[in-house]
Design an enzyme around this catalytic site. Structure first.
Site, mmCIF file in Angstrom:
data_model
loop_
_atom_site.group_PDB
_atom_site.id
_atom_site.type_symbol
_atom_site.label_atom_id
_atom_site.label_comp_id
_atom_site.label_asym_id
_atom_site.label_seq_id
_atom_site.Cartn_x
_atom_site.Cartn_y
_atom_site.Cartn_z
ATOM 1 N N GLY A 1 37.331 57.554 56.043
ATOM 2 C CA GLY A 1 38.692 58.186 55.925
ATOM 3 C C GLY A 1 38.813 59.160 54.613
ATOM 4 N N GLY B 1 39.857 58.403 50.334
ATOM 5 C CA GLY B 1 39.727 57.131 50.860
ATOM 6 C C GLY B 1 41.407 56.549 50.970
ATOM 7 N N GLY C 1 48.782 56.230 55.092
ATOM 8 C CA GLY C 1 49.974 55.418 55.532
ATOM 9 C C GLY C 1 49.992 54.026 55.698
ATOM 10 C CG LEU D 1 57.931 60.679 57.030
ATOM 11 C CD1 LEU D 1 58.259 62.163 56.841
ATOM 12 C CD2 LEU D 1 58.689 59.892 58.166
ATOM 13 C CG ASP E 1 41.099 68.864 50.196
ATOM 14 O OD1 ASP E 1 42.282 68.736 50.667
ATOM 15 O OD2 ASP E 1 40.399 68.320 49.466
ATOM 16 C CE LYS F 1 42.480 67.404 47.029
ATOM 17 N NZ LYS F 1 41.064 66.803 47.577
ATOM 18 C CD GLU G 1 48.681 61.738 39.514
ATOM 19 O OE1 GLU G 1 49.284 61.985 38.885
ATOM 20 O OE2 GLU G 1 47.575 62.292 40.139
ATOM 21 N NE ARG H 1 50.894 64.313 66.079
ATOM 22 C CZ ARG H 1 50.039 64.798 65.481
ATOM 23 N NH1 ARG H 1 48.667 64.271 65.413
ATOM 24 N NH2 ARG H 1 50.078 66.059 64.842
HETATM 25 N N1 LIG Z 1 42.591 60.402 53.303
HETATM 26 C C1 LIG Z 1 42.270 60.843 52.108
HETATM 27 O O1 LIG Z 1 41.413 60.408 51.228
HETATM 28 C C2 LIG Z 1 43.416 61.750 51.380
HETATM 29 C C3 LIG Z 1 44.633 62.159 52.158
HETATM 30 N N2 LIG Z 1 45.251 62.900 51.436
HETATM 31 C C4 LIG Z 1 46.533 63.472 52.228
HETATM 32 O O2 LIG Z 1 47.259 62.539 52.672
HETATM 33 C C5 LIG Z 1 47.846 62.883 53.894
HETATM 34 C C6 LIG Z 1 47.566 61.964 54.802
HETATM 35 O O3 LIG Z 1 46.116 61.809 55.155
HETATM 36 P P1 LIG Z 1 45.512 60.680 56.017
HETATM 37 O O4 LIG Z 1 46.287 59.600 56.105
HETATM 38 O O5 LIG Z 1 43.820 60.675 55.603
HETATM 39 O O6 LIG Z 1 45.467 61.421 57.424
HETATM 40 P P2 LIG Z 1 45.372 60.798 58.922
HETATM 41 O O7 LIG Z 1 45.068 62.070 59.983
HETATM 42 O O8 LIG Z 1 44.654 59.635 58.873
HETATM 43 O O9 LIG Z 1 46.736 60.581 59.154
HETATM 44 C C7 LIG Z 1 47.874 61.329 59.595
HETATM 45 C C8 LIG Z 1 48.690 60.571 60.392
HETATM 46 O O10 LIG Z 1 50.015 60.871 60.847
HETATM 47 C C9 LIG Z 1 50.416 60.984 62.169
HETATM 48 N N3 LIG Z 1 51.229 62.146 62.286
HETATM 49 C C10 LIG Z 1 50.836 63.519 62.405
HETATM 50 N N4 LIG Z 1 52.065 64.279 62.661
HETATM 51 C C11 LIG Z 1 52.817 63.076 62.781
HETATM 52 C C12 LIG Z 1 54.359 63.251 63.076
HETATM 53 N N5 LIG Z 1 55.012 64.361 63.253
HETATM 54 N N6 LIG Z 1 55.251 62.240 63.534
HETATM 55 C C13 LIG Z 1 54.547 60.974 63.083
HETATM 56 N N7 LIG Z 1 53.259 60.714 62.931
HETATM 57 C C14 LIG Z 1 52.393 61.925 62.777
HETATM 58 C C15 LIG Z 1 48.862 61.301 62.909
HETATM 59 O O11 LIG Z 1 48.867 60.757 64.030
HETATM 60 C C16 LIG Z 1 47.908 60.216 61.809
HETATM 61 O O12 LIG Z 1 47.988 58.971 62.259
HETATM 62 C C17 LIG Z 1 47.308 64.126 54.343
HETATM 63 O O13 LIG Z 1 48.368 65.137 53.670
HETATM 64 C C18 LIG Z 1 46.126 64.516 53.458
HETATM 65 O O14 LIG Z 1 45.642 65.627 53.167
HETATM 66 C C19 LIG Z 1 45.723 62.891 50.212
HETATM 67 C C20 LIG Z 1 44.546 62.570 49.237
HETATM 68 C C21 LIG Z 1 43.388 61.798 49.849
HETATM 69 N N1 LIG Z 2 39.699 65.269 52.157
HETATM 70 C C1 LIG Z 2 40.052 64.982 50.819
HETATM 71 C C2 LIG Z 2 40.985 63.789 50.619
HETATM 72 C C3 LIG Z 2 41.612 63.660 49.486
HETATM 73 O O1 LIG Z 2 42.104 64.516 48.923
HETATM 74 C C4 LIG Z 2 38.752 64.729 50.177
HETATM 75 O O2 LIG Z 2 37.738 64.596 50.545
HETATM 76 O O3 LIG Z 2 38.909 64.863 48.814
HETATM 77 NA NA NA Z 3 45.949 61.976 41.713
#
Ligand SMILES: NC(=O)C1=CN([C@@H]2O[C@H](COP(=O)(O)OP(=O)(O)OC[C@H]3O[C@@H](n4cnc5c(N)ncnc54)[C@H](O)[C@@H]3O)[C@@H](O)[C@H]2O)C=CC1
Ligand SMILES: N[C@@H](CC=O)C(=O)O
Ligand code: NA
Length: 437
Positions: free
Chosen positions: A192, A311, A22, A16, A206, A210, A134, A52
């Site tokens: 990212g 990232g 993703g 998702l 955030d 955590k 994790e 989306r």
């Molecule tokens: N980017 C990072 O470094 C990290 C991110 N996370 C977590 O991972 C998760 C994803 O983060 P990112 O990939 O960076 O976010 P992102 O904003 O790049 O990706 C999320 C994607 O989900 C899509 N989306 C949202 N609602 C949707 C729905 N109802 N159906 C289908 N698609 C939908 C959005 O269009 C977007 O492409 C978040 O919970 C974030 O807090 C955790 C650790 C690190």
């Molecule tokens: N936005 C978060 C992403 C990872 O959890 C961060 O900057 O650490």
């Molecule tokens: Na971790």
């Protein structure tokens, strides 16, 4: 590969969200399919990816894409749901539906897990499936699994560190190159690291989410984001970083979870704030989007976990680790650890937690001011560790660093200083961590 492995039915995976994380999960699933099959004991097959916007160019067979995440989660041929959409709604409902439908879930969603682990872990326990997360804390760094499993037989006293990559990236850039706040935040978004709404990063939300997750696991007590004292980095200035250097320190956004023992018995403190950290402390040299978590346990002593905290690819690494675990459990039987909150420790107010303060103020340049300022600290039994006077006339500045005292005494002293005629402006207040006194 043995014939038995080759012939086992595939484990169906729904992803998702195909954003920063993703997209990397999908890439790894496709590029490493053979190795993953050997490690799991059955192929991992992507049944669908919820997005989306179907028109966006993506590196995946477009037949797998859908905008209907709920329908994908409900499919009979999906065994594991990987939630990477972020936010509370609809992620919470999608995960709950998956769990109650007998699907294991892997999520990186700290904002959701900080407040709803109880509900979601309960649904996982009832359905006898797994909930792994994790990636939700410190990206690629294994920290949830070590706390939940490796240290399950020890008593964790303290978990502290740098758990937000975006703010560490900003503070490091401000410190090293003098780069501006706004341009560095925009760069963190491009790379990212930042959340969809970067206020979550710079406001400390955030890191607080955590901290709640870490404290809950470390102390076997349910701690939610609202229990975490929180300050972000929006008030930290280039002047603060320069002043910190004069005390052989740098400034880091820290998350601190610890047991505190006082008159009311044992309690849990969870807090997030920018703090001066001595340059000699290991956390001072954690720069860029790197994170580090220091765990102190009664028998293990001090452990330090370091690596990429944000990232797409690093975070996807942690997601994939969880996915392999959940898939192995589906293939071979067995379950991941359940939520453990038996200790039910109360949460301590920041007011009662002993902290050290760094206070920088513009003062009137006249005899007796230092004594008056010192008097306000001593009235509240806050002992001064160091004083530095800079400039003269209208530019006279006084910087005071205190020893540890209850935070309430420190903050009341600052409030009293703000009311003094001799103090023109309290320009900066930060806490100091990483020292024994
Ligand atoms: N980017 C990072 O470094 C990290 C991110 N996370 C977590 O991972 C998760 C994803 O983060 P990112 O990939 O960076 O976010 P992102 O904003 O790049 O990706 C999320 C994607 O989900 C899509 N989306 C949202 N609602 C949707 C729905 N109802 N159906 C289908 N698609 C939908 C959005 O269009 C977007 O492409 C978040 O919970 C974030 O807090 C955790 C650790 C690190
Ligand atoms: N936005 C978060 C992403 C990872 O959890 C961060 O900057 O650490
Ligand atoms: Na971790």
């Amino acid at each position: 590969m043995t014939e038995a492995v080759q012939n086992r039915p595939a484990i169906g995976v729904a992803v998702l969200g195909m954003g920063n994380v993703g997209a990397e999960v999908v890439r790894i699933l496709e590029e490493n399919a053979d190795d993953l099959r050997a490690r799991v004991g059955a192929p991992l097959e992507i049944r669908g990816v919820a997005v989306r916007d179907l028109s966006k160019p993506r590196k995946i067979d477009s037949a797998l894409l859908t905008t209907d995440a709920a329908a994908l989660v409900a499919r009979d041929d999906v065994d594991i749901v990987v939630e990477l959409v972020g936010g509370i709604d609809p992620a919470r409902e999608l995960i709950r539906t998956a769990l109650t439908g007998g699907k294991s879930v892997v999520s990186a969603n700290k904002a959701l897990l900080a407040d709803y682990t109880g509900e979601l872990a309960g649904a996982a326990a009832d359905a006898k499936v797994d909930l792994y997360f994790e990636a939700a804390v410190a990206g690629a760094i294994p920290v949830i699994r070590p706390l939940m499993q490796s240290l399950a037989g020890d008593k964790v006293e303290r978990v502290a560190g740098i758990v937000n990559g975006t703010t560490n990236f900003i503070l490091s850039a401000m410190d090293e190159t003098g780069a501006g706040y706004d341009e560095t935040l925009a760069e963190a978004g491009r790379l990212g690291y930042a959340e969809a709404d970067p206020t979550a990063d710079v406001g400390g939300y955030d890191a607080a989410a955590k901290a709640a997750i870490l404290a809950s696991i470390a102390f076997h007590t349910r701690v939610t984001a609202a229990d975490v004292y929180r300050e972000g980095i929006t008030e930290v200035t280039a002047d603060d970083l320069a002043a910190a250097k004069k005390f052989d320190c740098t400034v880091k956004l820290l998350a601190i979870c610890e047991r505190v023992v006082g008159d009311g018995g044992e309690r849990v403190s969870a807090r997030v704030y920018p703090a001066l950290v001595p340059l000699s402390h290991p956390l001072a040299s954690v720069n860029g989007a790197f994170n580090a978590v220091v765990v102190e346990a009664e028998n293990a002593g001090r452990l330090m976990f370091y690596g990429q905290g944000a990232g797409g690819a690093p975070t996807a690494s942690a997601v994939m680790g969880d996915l392999v675990m959940a898939a192995r459990n589906k293939v071979h039987g067995g379950r991941g650890p359940l939520e453990s909150t038996y200790a039910e420790l109360p949460v301590a107010s920041i007011d009662d937690v002993p902290t050290r303060y760094y206070v920088s103020m513009r003062v009137a340049d006249r005899p007796g001011v230092l004594a008056q300022v010192a008097g306000e600290f001593s009235k509240r039994a806050v002992s001064i560790a160091a004083v530095r006077q800079e400039g003269a006339g209208d530019d006279a500045r006084l910087i005071v660093v205190t020893h540890r005292a209850p935070d309430r005494a420190q903050s009341e002293t600052v409030a009293a200083l703000e009311d003094m005629d001799a103090v023109i402006k309290v320009s900066s207040v930060l806490r100091m961590e990483g020292t024994d006194d």
